[in-house]
Design a protein around this motif. Structure first.
Motif, short mmCIF file in Angstrom:
data_model
loop_
_atom_site.label_atom_id
_atom_site.label_comp_id
_atom_site.label_asym_id
_atom_site.label_seq_id
_atom_site.Cartn_x
_atom_site.Cartn_y
_atom_site.Cartn_z
N GLY A 169 6.76 -1.88 -12.03
CA GLY A 169 5.39 -1.94 -12.50
C GLY A 169 5.31 -1.88 -14.01
O GLY A 169 6.29 -2.09 -14.73
N ALA A 170 4.10 -1.56 -14.49
CA ALA A 170 3.85 -1.52 -15.93
C ALA A 170 3.89 -0.07 -16.42
O ALA A 170 3.23 0.81 -15.87
CB ALA A 170 2.49 -2.14 -16.23
N ILE A 171 4.65 0.15 -17.47
CA ILE A 171 4.77 1.48 -18.07
C ILE A 171 4.47 1.34 -19.55
O ILE A 171 4.96 0.41 -20.21
CB ILE A 171 6.18 2.06 -17.87
N ASP A 172 3.69 2.26 -20.08
CA ASP A 172 3.35 2.28 -21.50
C ASP A 172 3.87 3.56 -22.13
O ASP A 172 3.67 4.65 -21.57
CB ASP A 172 1.84 2.18 -21.70
N VAL A 173 4.50 3.42 -23.29
CA VAL A 173 5.08 4.56 -23.99
C VAL A 173 4.58 4.56 -25.42
O VAL A 173 4.54 3.51 -26.08
CB VAL A 173 6.62 4.50 -23.99
N SER A 174 4.19 5.73 -25.90
CA SER A 174 3.84 5.90 -27.31
C SER A 174 4.53 7.14 -27.85
O SER A 174 4.71 8.12 -27.11
CB SER A 174 2.32 6.02 -27.49
N SER A 215 5.55 -1.96 -32.27
CA SER A 215 5.59 -2.23 -30.83
C SER A 215 6.97 -2.76 -30.41
O SER A 215 7.74 -3.28 -31.21
CB SER A 215 4.52 -3.24 -30.45
N PHE A 216 7.25 -2.61 -29.11
CA PHE A 216 8.47 -3.14 -28.52
C PHE A 216 8.22 -3.42 -27.05
O PHE A 216 7.22 -2.98 -26.48
CB PHE A 216 9.64 -2.15 -28.69
N LEU A 217 9.12 -4.15 -26.41
CA LEU A 217 8.91 -4.56 -25.04
C LEU A 217 10.27 -4.67 -24.32
O LEU A 217 11.23 -5.22 -24.84
CB LEU A 217 8.20 -5.92 -24.99
N ARG A 253 21.34 -0.28 -21.00
CA ARG A 253 20.82 -1.37 -20.18
C ARG A 253 20.34 -2.52 -21.04
O ARG A 253 20.62 -3.68 -20.76
CB ARG A 253 19.67 -0.86 -19.31
N ASP A 254 19.60 -2.21 -22.11
CA ASP A 254 18.95 -3.27 -22.89
C ASP A 254 18.57 -2.72 -24.26
O ASP A 254 18.60 -1.50 -24.48
CB ASP A 254 17.70 -3.76 -22.15
N SER A 255 18.22 -3.61 -25.15
CA SER A 255 17.71 -3.22 -26.47
C SER A 255 16.55 -4.13 -26.83
O SER A 255 16.44 -5.25 -26.33
CB SER A 255 18.82 -3.31 -27.54
N SER A 256 15.68 -3.64 -27.70
CA SER A 256 14.50 -4.42 -28.09
C SER A 256 14.26 -4.23 -29.58
O SER A 256 14.37 -3.12 -30.12
CB SER A 256 13.28 -3.95 -27.31
N ALA A 257 13.92 -5.33 -30.23
CA ALA A 257 13.57 -5.25 -31.64
C ALA A 257 12.20 -4.58 -31.79
O ALA A 257 11.30 -4.79 -30.97
CB ALA A 257 13.54 -6.65 -32.26
N ARG A 306 6.16 -1.42 -22.11
CA ARG A 306 5.63 -1.67 -23.45
C ARG A 306 5.56 -0.36 -24.21
O ARG A 306 5.29 0.68 -23.62
CB ARG A 306 4.24 -2.29 -23.38
N GLY A 307 5.79 -0.43 -25.50
CA GLY A 307 5.73 0.79 -26.29
C GLY A 307 5.27 0.53 -27.70
O GLY A 307 5.28 -0.60 -28.19
N ARG A 308 4.85 1.63 -28.34
CA ARG A 308 4.47 1.55 -29.75
C ARG A 308 4.89 2.84 -30.44
O ARG A 308 4.64 3.94 -29.93
CB ARG A 308 2.96 1.34 -29.90
N LEU A 309 5.54 2.69 -31.58
CA LEU A 309 6.04 3.82 -32.34
C LEU A 309 5.27 3.97 -33.64
O LEU A 309 4.97 2.98 -34.32
CB LEU A 309 7.53 3.65 -32.67
#
Length: 377
Positions: free
Chosen positions: A101-106, A71-73, A61-65, A37-40
């Motif tokens: 696992g769960a990773i958070d990015v800001s 936020s993005f996932l 590998r992947d892209s997210s809107a 999960r991330g938030r810019l």
């Protein structure tokens, strides 16, 4: 001074961590599940991309809107501990370790690398530590390269000698620092990546083998450990007495020349390039030895790492190199370079009349002494 291929192609890690390649799909084995999960800040739309390292490039590998709140996932399955990159474009990215696992990015969208914070991935902190150390040494190397080029043009031989010695000390320190990092983190995927990508595998073979024993116990599922195991099991012996692997590459006129066609003579395989100052500096002595012993059964098989046919041709003409020359114009990616695991140039291998290796890296006085032994007056 050994003119490293890294000086020509940049350091593998920093090449990987500065070039975002997404021209082919990634293939990954099923592994653990991840939820990233991330938030810019300063970004309310568009797309963010997730890529992972494979060899010397990053593969999409992947892209997210990106949602209106920034936020993005990303969710999926992966092999454990992959060196990865989140990016908005080719030049704006954040490197981290993607693990189960769960990773958070800001981060601030204006500069992901400078502002990015990663939680839930301790390995990402180790990656940052390694990147900072390698980048520091890379800057020092670049400064030495600039000074070397300036003094080479000016013909300042004393300064060139000092710079060569400085470069060797820098290379030794770089290798020592990377090995210290690997020893201190035997359970780290980043350490396995460093062993796989940042060390001269031939020069550090004993060290890598020792750490591979540890990695096979601590992180056997790491892709980087599997790569090292594949290399260890399949590497070609270049020890004295081993047969030299066959090379067949085009000559200047395009006709192929096989190394095996020179059987019956003592052959020096000489890996060099027009842009390699130390190689060019040694050429007059090699020419002298060739002229002295060629009629007695001594031949040279010159393998150039050039990518320009004109530069290759001009160097041969300027240095008056009368022996056999081949080149596939692929630089460090050349077939023979990969086959012989050439990490530095100049590099030489001396073969007997049956094509078996006698010795490696004989140059200058050592080469002259060996030829006197092989061809007594």
């Amino acid at each position: 001074m050994n003119h490293t291929l890294a000086m020509r192609c940049a350091w593998l890690l920093l090449v990987c961590l500065s070039c975002f390649c997404c021209d082919r799909a990634s293939k990954h084995e099923t592994g653990g599940s991840y939820r990233l999960r991330g938030r810019l800040e300063n970004k309310t739309s568009g797309w963010i991309f997730l890529s992972t390292s494979e060899g010397d490039e990053f593969i999409l590998r992947d892209s997210s809107a990106i949602r209106p709140d920034g936020s993005f996932l990303f969710e999926g399955k992966m092999s454990p501990g992959e060196i990865s990159r989140l990016s908005l474009d080719e030049h704006n990215g954040l490197f981290f370790v993607l693990d189960a696992g769960a990773i958070d990015v800001s981060a601030d969208a204006n500069d992901l690398a400078a502002t990015g914070a990663v939680q839930g991935s301790p390995e990402s902190g180790l990656l940052r530590q390694l990147m900072d150390a390698v980048e520091k040494t890379r800057r020092e190397q670049s400064a030495l390269e600039r000074q070397f080029a300036i003094n080479q043009i000016a013909g300042n031989s004393d300064s060139l000698l000092y710079l060569q010695e400085s470069f060797l000390r820098l290379q030794a320190r770089r290798s020592r620092d990377i090995k210290d990092f690997i020893r201190e983190n035997p359970r780290s995927f980043v350490a396995a990546f460093a062993a796989s990508a940042l060390l001269d595998r031939r020069e550090e073979q004993a060290f890598i083998d020792s750490m591979l024993t540890v990695f096979n116990e601590t992180i056997p599922d790491s892709r980087y450990v599997r790569e090292l195991n594949t290399w260890s099991e399949g590497r070609i012996s270049l020890a004295p007495g081993a047969p030299a692997p066959e090379i067949e590459l085009p000559q200047m006129d395009g006709t192929p020349l096989a190394l095996s066609s020179l059987r019956g003579k003592y052959v020096l395989i000489d890996f060099w390039a027009s842009w390699c100052g130390p190689c060019r500096k040694e050429n007059p002595e090699v020419v002298r030895l060739y002229n002295r012993y060629n009629d007695k059964g001594f031949e040279i098989y010159g393998v150039s790492l050039d990518e320009s046919r004109d530069q290759w041709r001009n160097a041969i003409q300027q240095d008056g190199l009368p022996w056999r020359h081949v080149c596939d114009l692929k630089g460090a990616a050349g077939v023979a370079v990969q086959l012989y695991d050439v990490q530095t140039i100049p590099k030489t291998l001396l073969l007997d009349r049956e094509g078996q290796i006698i010795a490696q890296d004989l140059r200058g006085a050592a080469l002259a002494e060996k030829l006197r032994e092989l061809f007594p007056e």
